[in-house]
Write a protein that holds these residues in place. Structure first.
Motif, PDB file in Angstrom:
ATOM      1  N   SER A 134      41.943  41.817  46.504  1.00  0.00           N
ATOM      2  CA  SER A 134      43.377  41.843  46.376  1.00  0.00           C
ATOM      3  C   SER A 134      43.731  42.459  44.925  1.00  0.00           C
ATOM      4  O   SER A 134      45.057  42.581  44.715  1.00  0.00           O
ATOM      5  CB  SER A 134      43.863  40.546  46.805  1.00  0.00           C
ATOM      6  N   SER A 135      42.869  42.740  43.910  1.00  0.00           N
ATOM      7  CA  SER A 135      43.237  42.972  42.744  1.00  0.00           C
ATOM      8  C   SER A 135      44.248  42.160  41.790  1.00  0.00           C
ATOM      9  O   SER A 135      45.159  42.701  41.211  1.00  0.00           O
ATOM     10  CB  SER A 135      43.792  44.577  42.866  1.00  0.00           C
ATOM     11  N   GLU A 136      43.605  40.758  41.979  1.00  0.00           N
ATOM     12  CA  GLU A 136      44.673  39.799  41.359  1.00  0.00           C
ATOM     13  C   GLU A 136      43.669  39.015  40.227  1.00  0.00           C
ATOM     14  O   GLU A 136      42.571  39.071  40.543  1.00  0.00           O
ATOM     15  CB  GLU A 136      45.083  39.057  42.454  1.00  0.00           C
ATOM     16  N   THR A 138      44.299  34.967  38.283  1.00  0.00           N
ATOM     17  CA  THR A 138      44.865  33.804  38.216  1.00  0.00           C
ATOM     18  C   THR A 138      44.788  33.398  36.675  1.00  0.00           C
ATOM     19  O   THR A 138      43.676  33.308  36.241  1.00  0.00           O
ATOM     20  CB  THR A 138      44.252  32.602  39.237  1.00  0.00           C
ATOM     21  N   THR A 149      49.676  33.689  39.938  1.00  0.00           N
ATOM     22  CA  THR A 149      48.898  34.986  40.290  1.00  0.00           C
ATOM     23  C   THR A 149      49.474  36.211  39.796  1.00  0.00           C
ATOM     24  O   THR A 149      50.735  36.493  40.281  1.00  0.00           O
ATOM     25  CB  THR A 149      48.677  34.761  41.888  1.00  0.00           C
ATOM     26  N   ILE A 150      48.817  37.009  39.531  1.00  0.00           N
ATOM     27  CA  ILE A 150      49.260  38.420  38.880  1.00  0.00           C
ATOM     28  C   ILE A 150      48.349  39.390  39.415  1.00  0.00           C
ATOM     29  O   ILE A 150      47.156  39.592  39.147  1.00  0.00           O
ATOM     30  CB  ILE A 150      49.117  38.404  37.282  1.00  0.00           C
ATOM     31  N   LEU A 151      49.050  40.528  40.031  1.00  0.00           N
ATOM     32  CA  LEU A 151      48.579  41.782  40.536  1.00  0.00           C
ATOM     33  C   LEU A 151      48.166  42.612  39.194  1.00  0.00           C
ATOM     34  O   LEU A 151      48.855  42.713  38.177  1.00  0.00           O
ATOM     35  CB  LEU A 151      49.427  42.694  41.359  1.00  0.00           C
ATOM     36  N   LEU A 181      53.440  41.702  38.705  1.00  0.00           N
ATOM     37  CA  LEU A 181      52.459  43.011  38.218  1.00  0.00           C
ATOM     38  C   LEU A 181      52.137  43.029  36.957  1.00  0.00           C
ATOM     39  O   LEU A 181      53.209  43.020  36.051  1.00  0.00           O
ATOM     40  CB  LEU A 181      53.030  44.137  38.605  1.00  0.00           C
TER      41      LEU A 181
END
Length: 189
Positions: A134-136, A138, A149-151, A181
């Motif tokens: 998910s390209s995240e 924490t 949680t950050i993209l 993001l």
């Protein structure tokens, strides 16, 4: 039916799904469908033989791939494809479409920049988890111990993890409808 045609047709199916999801208000699904469509269209463009007498299909595919990149928010790739297309000596009709895309890209970048300036957060924390699918990442905020949680843009995820894993970092992230993001990350003092 050749490979290029199959890839292009499948890309257009995903693009139709993306538009449908967007009309239904599902922005996240729309972006994912546009990403799939872009990947297939770019593959179709890359698969066209250079020695063809008629290069019009290649020109149309690069314009289409650039448009799909723009729709899924991959501004860097959209810009690269637009510039590549303009440097290929495309026919005037395709050139005008690429120039229109260039204007749309500039407007989208300006809108994103303006949006980011108004809806950003800053925190100092530690990256404690990452999800490549998910390209995240924490991040645990050291001030209040809250988890965020950050993209992370897909092309930066590996570098962020390698460079900053378990280190104290200063993060700036933009709030968006899909979450937060990552816009900037540095080691914190």
């Amino acid at each position: 039916m050749n490979v290029v045609t199959v890839l292009h047709n499948k890309a257009m199916e995903f693009a139709d799904e993306a538009l449908l999801a967007k009309m239904e208000g599902n922005e996240e699904a729309s972006v994912k469908f546009f990403q799939k469509a872009f990947a297939l269209e770019k593959e179709a463009f890359d698969s066209v033989q250079e020695d063809l007498e008629d290069l019009l299909p290649k020109y149309i595919l690069i314009r289409s791939a650039a448009s799909l990149a723009l729709n899924c928010g991959d501004f860097r790739e959209a810009e690269r494809l637009i510039e590549l297309g303009l440097s290929m000596g495309v026919p005037k009709s395709v050139m005008h479409e690429l120039e229109d895309l260039k204007e749309q890209l500039a407007a989208a970048k300006a809108k994103k920049e303006s949006h980011l300036k108004h809806d950003t957060i800053q925190l100092i924390g530690i990256i404690i988890d990452a999800n490549a699918q998910s390209s995240e990442i924490t991040v645990q905020n050291l001030e209040n111990m809250r988890l965020y949680t950050i993209l992370v843009p897909q092309d930066l995820l590996n570098e962020v993890i390698k460079s900053y894993w378990a280190d104290k970092v200063q993060i700036q992230a933009a709030k968006s409808s899909g979450g937060m993001l990552l816009t900037q990350i540095n080691k914190a003092a």
